[in-house]
Scaffold this motif. Structure first.
Motif: not given
Length: 692
Positions: A628-632, A664-666, A678-681
């Motif tokens: 499962v891929w997650r934003l890092s 956080s969306v990480k 994620l870019v905005v954060q």
């Protein structure tokens, strides 16, 4: 021995000769040679040799009757034979159990009961029968040698009976006995009889001394004799099996042989048994395993069968961890604990204490990892063993199955397939290898790499690279630390550097690869590999620099063309293989990459926000199915180099960035929306801290 027999031939009395030697020392062969020597002399009176093997009889009664029968057959020859046989028969009737008398000595149990009573009553004195037999034998003057072999295999009560028969019954004129045995085993059996007992170990030796008049010892083989005999047998076997060993293999076998095998292969029987084991089991492995390893392991199977069986179940420990979890588990065990575990295995396998270190060195010659464990080393620094060796994880099972297992793949087929690919020929071996790439890609690339790297000729290497590039697109990415795709990439880099083509040869190669599925990511790896050649390849300058320059130039041209073809696609619709080229393009030619992205933004096909969003990285667990891929995270330095942070903040809007709820969306699933968030954060954090 034949000379000793000659001295005994003219003696009127009886004698007992012992031929003493350990099991397998060649006692039976020496007896046969001595008999042939005596037969060839043609001296009168000539010997009559009769073989009697007491080990063949199942009980004491059968043994006693058979001994008397053999004696009757031995002395009942010649012109007085009938009288002598009758005399022996009469003696046997009075000694043998009643139920066995008739069949062997001619008694008819159909006779009246009174006749049987007469036999039991013993109308004739056994001593008188024996004196009559002695008189007849003395007059015959015919020397007889009864050969009793394998005495050391008898049970204690059987052995004692044989000795009583020889000593009390068989001591007849001109009748001699040759007893062949292993002394240690025989003394052990004697000490377990009621006559001798275990109180005084010397009593068994004293008993033998009273029995034996002449002792002949089989001389132990000298080291040179062992080497000569084994070399002769190995040479003969090598010719019959078409064995082939290179210089390194011969050196490894010679080292193991001189270090320990020489001490254990100390009798002809041990040598012949070992050679027969190799001959019987090698046929299914011809050309499929390392010959030196097979020879050494065959000795281990013959001499230490319990340890051999245990080794067969310790593949992971001896060849290296099969997976990441095994590696982590084994790495957590203290070296001393692993050493102790293997010493317990040796004890449980009944390896004799005096042989333990020697056997450990033999096992260490087969398995370098075992050598490291036995010596309690902190870690094993060696790499994977070479093709065909038992310590290689892809070959280990062959040595114990004595064939290529069903889930394995023949080396001969691999070798044929690699050579066929190198000359552009399609055949069944190539088809089989392609099928293996689909079902067992890790096994396929490991085998191909081994044979491809061994090729001395550089002709056809470009065809091998192209063929591997086609398989590369079919190999699934297993997301492990060192995936099968990584191995294909490494082999292609190695072959490219070995080939070191000119720019005119490189251009069509790169062009063809770029058109293949997943060809663009492979090209990225090839170009990167020209900067850092592997240590096992030495490429002189300026060849390496020229290759790196030409590869870089051709690659940038292909990258630019790939992005140009995808110009009409949005950021998130750009094919992944094309998008994967953006970072390398920025690293190799930053201005060209920035200008092309700027032109897309200017034409409003792309936005800086989307470019930054797709540059966000993601990660997944290593070595698991269906990860499962997650934003890092997001590297703002790369974003800044490509689209400029100030321009990106202006495009999104500072107020929008700073007013966003700081959630956080990480760790979220990568989508266009989560990537943009994620870019905005990340930008908000940058604006608040002022750091990248």
């Amino acid at each position: 021995m034949a000379r000793a027999f000659g001295a005994l031939r003219t003696q009127s009395g009886s004698s007992v000769t012992a031929l003493v030697g350990p099991w397998g020392s060649g006692k039976t062969s020496l007896i046969q040679l001595a008999i042939r020597e005596c037969d060839a002399e043609h001296v009168e009176p000539s010997w009559t040799f009769v073989h009697f093997n007491p080990w063949l009889y199942q009980d004491l009664t059968s043994l006693q009757i058979a001994f008397l029968g053999a004696l009757q057959g031995a002395v009942g020859r010649g012109r007085r034979g009938r009288k002598i046989r009758t005399a022996v028969g009469e003696l046997g009737k009075r000694m043998a159990p009643l139920g066995s008398v008739g069949s062997l000595f001619g008694y008819d149990f159909a006779k009246p009961l009174a006749a049987i009573s007469d036999l039991i009553a013993g109308q004739e004195n056994p001593s008188r029968d024996q004196r009559e037999l002695e008189r007849l034998l003395r007059e015959a003057k015919k020397p007889v040698m009864m050969v009793l072999d394998d005495l050391d295999r008898l049970a204690p009560d059987e052995l004692l009976l044989v000795f009583k028969l020889v000593r009390l019954v068989g001591r007849l004129p001109h009748v001699h006995y040759l007893l062949a045995y292993d002394e240690k085993s025989l003394l052990d059996a004697l000490s377990r009889t009621g006559l001798i007992g275990t109180d005084d170990p010397r009593r068994a030796t004293d008993y033998l001394e009273k029995m034996i008049q002449l002792r002949l010892d089989v001389p132990p083989l000298r080291s040179q004799q062992v080497s000569s005999l084994l070399n002769a047998e190995l040479d003969s076997m090598s010719r019959s099996l078409a064995l082939e060993m290179d210089a390194l293999g011969r050196a490894r076998f010679a080292e193991a042989f001189g270090d320990h095998l020489l001490r254990r292969l100390d009798t002809p029987r041990a040598i012949y048994r070992y050679i027969r084991q190799v001959e019987a089991m090698y046929w299914g492995l011809h050309g499929e395993v390392d010959v030196a390893d097979f020879l050494v392991l065959s000795w281990l199977r013959t001499a230490e069968p319990l340890l051999y069986s245990r080794i067969a179940s310790e593949k992971v420990d001896l060849t290296g961890a099969a997976d990441l979890m095994s590696a982590l588990r084994d790495g957590s065990q203290a070296p001393a604990a692993r050493t102790a575990a293997w010493k317990e295995i040796f004890t449980a396998s009944q390896v004799a204490p005096q042989h333990r270190e020697g056997v450990a060195r033999v096992v260490g010659s087969l398995f370098p990892r075992f050598k490291s464990i036995w010596n309690a080393a902190d870690k094993y620094d060696g790499g994977e063993e070479s093709r065909g060796r038992v310590a290689h994880r892809h070959y280990f099972d062959r040595f114990f199955a004595f064939d290529v297992p069903r889930d394995d793949f023949s080396d001969r087929t691999i070798a044929e397939a690699v050579e066929s690919v190198a000359v552009g020929r399609e055949n069944k071996s190539v088809e089989a290898l392609i099928a293996l790439f689909r079902t067992q890609p890790e096994l396929a690339i490991t085998k191909v790499a081994s044979f491809a790297r061994d090729r001395r000729d550089t002709q056809g290497l470009h065809l091998l690279i192209l063929w591997l590039a086609r398989q590369y697109g079919r190999v699934p990415d297993d997301h492990s630390l060192f995936s099968t795709r990584d191995q294909v990439e490494d082999l292609c880099v190695w072959l490219l550097l070995r080939l070191s083509p000119s720019v005119t040869e490189l251009e069509p190669l790169f062009s063809e690869i770029s058109e293949l599925p997943s060809g663009l990511p492979l090209l990225t790896r090839l170009v990167g590999g020209t900067k850092n050649p592997p240590p096992d390849l030495r490429i002189e300058e300026p060849t390496l620099s020229d290759l790196a320059r030409d590869a870089r130039s051709l690659y940038l041209r292909i990258v630019a063309g790939a992005f140009e073809q995808a110009r009409q696609a949005s950021v998130f619709d750009t094919p992944p293989d094309v998008w994967s080229l953006l970072r390398p393009w920025l690293a190799l030619s930053a201005d060209d990459a920035r200008n092309w992205v700027a032109s897309q933004v200017a034409r409003e096909r792309w936005s800086r926000w989307d470019v930054a969003a797709r540059l966000a990285t993601s990660q997944a667990s290593v070595g698991v199915d269906s990860p499962v891929w997650r934003l890092s995270g997001l590297d703002l330095k790369t974003v800044d180099r490509l689209v400029g942070l100030d321009q990106l903040v202006e495009e999104i809007g500072r107020e929008r960035i700073m007013s966003t709820v700081p959630t956080s969306v990480k760790g979220a699933t990568p989508t266009a929306a989560t990537r943009r968030e994620l870019v905005v954060q990340t930008l908000r954090s940058h604006l608040n801290t002022g750091s990248l």
